[in-house]
Scaffold this motif. Structure first.
Motif, short mmCIF file in Angstrom:
data_model
loop_
_atom_site.label_atom_id
_atom_site.label_comp_id
_atom_site.label_asym_id
_atom_site.label_seq_id
_atom_site.Cartn_x
_atom_site.Cartn_y
_atom_site.Cartn_z
N ARG A 107 -12.10 31.47 -21.05
CA ARG A 107 -13.12 30.84 -20.11
C ARG A 107 -14.59 31.71 -20.89
O ARG A 107 -15.41 31.23 -20.63
N ALA A 108 -14.69 32.83 -21.26
CA ALA A 108 -15.79 33.55 -21.81
C ALA A 108 -16.23 32.65 -22.85
O ALA A 108 -17.36 32.37 -23.09
N ALA A 109 -15.33 32.29 -23.77
CA ALA A 109 -15.75 31.22 -24.88
C ALA A 109 -16.38 29.95 -24.70
O ALA A 109 -17.41 29.58 -25.06
N ALA A 110 -15.73 29.51 -23.49
CA ALA A 110 -16.28 28.10 -22.77
C ALA A 110 -17.58 28.41 -22.76
O ALA A 110 -18.57 27.49 -22.65
N SER A 111 -17.92 29.38 -21.75
CA SER A 111 -19.12 30.03 -21.38
C SER A 111 -20.13 29.99 -22.13
O SER A 111 -21.33 29.51 -22.07
N TYR A 134 -5.61 28.55 -20.87
CA TYR A 134 -7.03 28.52 -20.04
C TYR A 134 -6.49 28.74 -18.49
O TYR A 134 -5.76 28.03 -17.89
N PRO A 135 -7.03 29.71 -17.95
CA PRO A 135 -6.86 30.13 -16.53
C PRO A 135 -7.52 29.03 -15.57
O PRO A 135 -8.51 29.49 -14.98
N LEU A 136 -6.93 27.90 -15.48
CA LEU A 136 -7.69 26.89 -14.70
C LEU A 136 -8.09 27.28 -13.25
O LEU A 136 -9.06 26.80 -12.44
N HIS A 137 -7.25 28.03 -12.59
CA HIS A 137 -6.97 28.22 -11.35
C HIS A 137 -6.39 29.66 -11.26
O HIS A 137 -5.51 29.84 -11.88
N ARG A 138 -6.47 30.22 -9.98
CA ARG A 138 -5.51 31.44 -9.76
C ARG A 138 -4.36 30.88 -9.31
O ARG A 138 -4.20 29.82 -8.77
N PRO A 139 -3.07 31.67 -9.36
CA PRO A 139 -2.00 31.36 -9.02
C PRO A 139 -1.93 30.83 -7.46
O PRO A 139 -2.51 31.83 -6.68
N CYS A 155 -18.71 19.80 -27.93
CA CYS A 155 -17.74 20.00 -29.03
C CYS A 155 -16.33 19.96 -29.04
O CYS A 155 -15.99 19.96 -28.02
N PRO A 156 -15.65 19.54 -30.02
CA PRO A 156 -14.18 19.56 -29.80
C PRO A 156 -13.45 20.55 -29.00
O PRO A 156 -13.92 21.73 -29.31
N VAL A 157 -12.68 20.51 -28.26
CA VAL A 157 -11.69 21.40 -27.67
C VAL A 157 -10.18 20.93 -27.92
O VAL A 157 -9.87 20.07 -27.60
N LEU A 158 -9.79 22.27 -27.96
CA LEU A 158 -8.13 22.28 -28.10
C LEU A 158 -7.45 23.25 -26.77
O LEU A 158 -8.21 24.31 -26.89
N PHE A 159 -6.57 22.69 -26.28
CA PHE A 159 -5.97 23.36 -25.02
C PHE A 159 -4.70 23.56 -25.61
O PHE A 159 -3.88 22.71 -25.92
#
Length: 227
Positions: A107-111, A134-139, A155-159
């Motif tokens: 998340r920090a990297a994306a930001s 990637y933590p898309l949402h809380r549990p 830019c290109p993104v790999l998940f």
């Protein structure tokens, strides 16, 4: 495949320093990757060490760092300081860098990428983003998605995520990916949870799958850039 050296450094961040380790390939290559950990742990989290070692053995310089703050704005600021440090490092003159992180670190990297791409001085130094778990949402809180930065990235993104990740429901990540402007790829680790553990499967085996996926994606993106 060839060996690499480990170099410990302290990266200035405000009035303190961030602990970091370079995994330096024997042969000089033009690309690097920055790696950081999730909300718990540090730069010695086994998956990060494994990935850095693997990539360095194939000629990709890796810099992994520790930042303990649990505040996403603070973590983003620290990550930005590391990007600047590497960019202006006299020791490693790189053509470009990929940002990567695990869980909160991704998340920090994306930001950081979103912030830097909105600055006027975006010079293409950042080549792409790798999000591990990637933590898309809380549990159990699927209604609040942490997708705002992802939708702005170009830019290109790999998940790389586990198909049983309780913080990243498969359909939801696929939905976000379909709205993203960036070229993206999702690799699902079958039956893995948020920590990338799979019942009945050795941790080393899972790490090998993650490492080979990340490396082949990196190679594709470096080649596309310089065809």
């Amino acid at each position: 495949m060839s060996g690499h050296a480990e170099v410990r450094v302290k990266i200035p961040f405000g009035n303190k320093y961030l602990d970091a380790i370079f995994s330096v390939p024997q042969k000089k290559l033009r690309y690097g990757m920055i790696l950081t950990h999730g909300a718990g742990g540090d730069m010695n989290f086994p998956h990060l060490v494994s990935l850095a070692t693997y990539l360095a053995s194939y000629g990709i310089l890796c810099l992994r760092f520790t930042c303990k703050g649990l505040n996403i704005a603070y973590r983003t600021k620290a990550y930005k300081a590391v990007v600047e440090y590497l960019k202006f490092s006299g020791d490693y003159k790189l053509s470009g860098v990929f940002l990567a992180g695990r869980s909160m670190g991704s998340r920090a990297a994306a930001s950081v990428i979103r912030q830097l791409s909105q600055d006027d001085d975006d010079d293409g130094f950042i080549q792409g983003l790798v999000c591990l778990s990637y933590p898309l949402h809380r549990p159990k809180l699927q209604s609040k998605l942490r997708d705002e930065d992802l939708l702005f990235i170009r830019c290109p993104v790999l998940f790389v995520s586990g198909s049983a990740d309780e913080m990243c429901e498969k359909k939801l990540l696929e939905g976000v990916a379909s709205k993203m402007k960036a070229p993206k790829k999702i690799h699902w680790i079958d039956k893995a949870n948020h920590g990338m553990a799979v019942k009945g499967r050795a941790e080393d085996d899972v790490m090998e799958e993650i490492n080979t996926q990340v490396f082949s994606w990196l190679r594709e993106n470096i080649e596309v850039e310089h065809k």
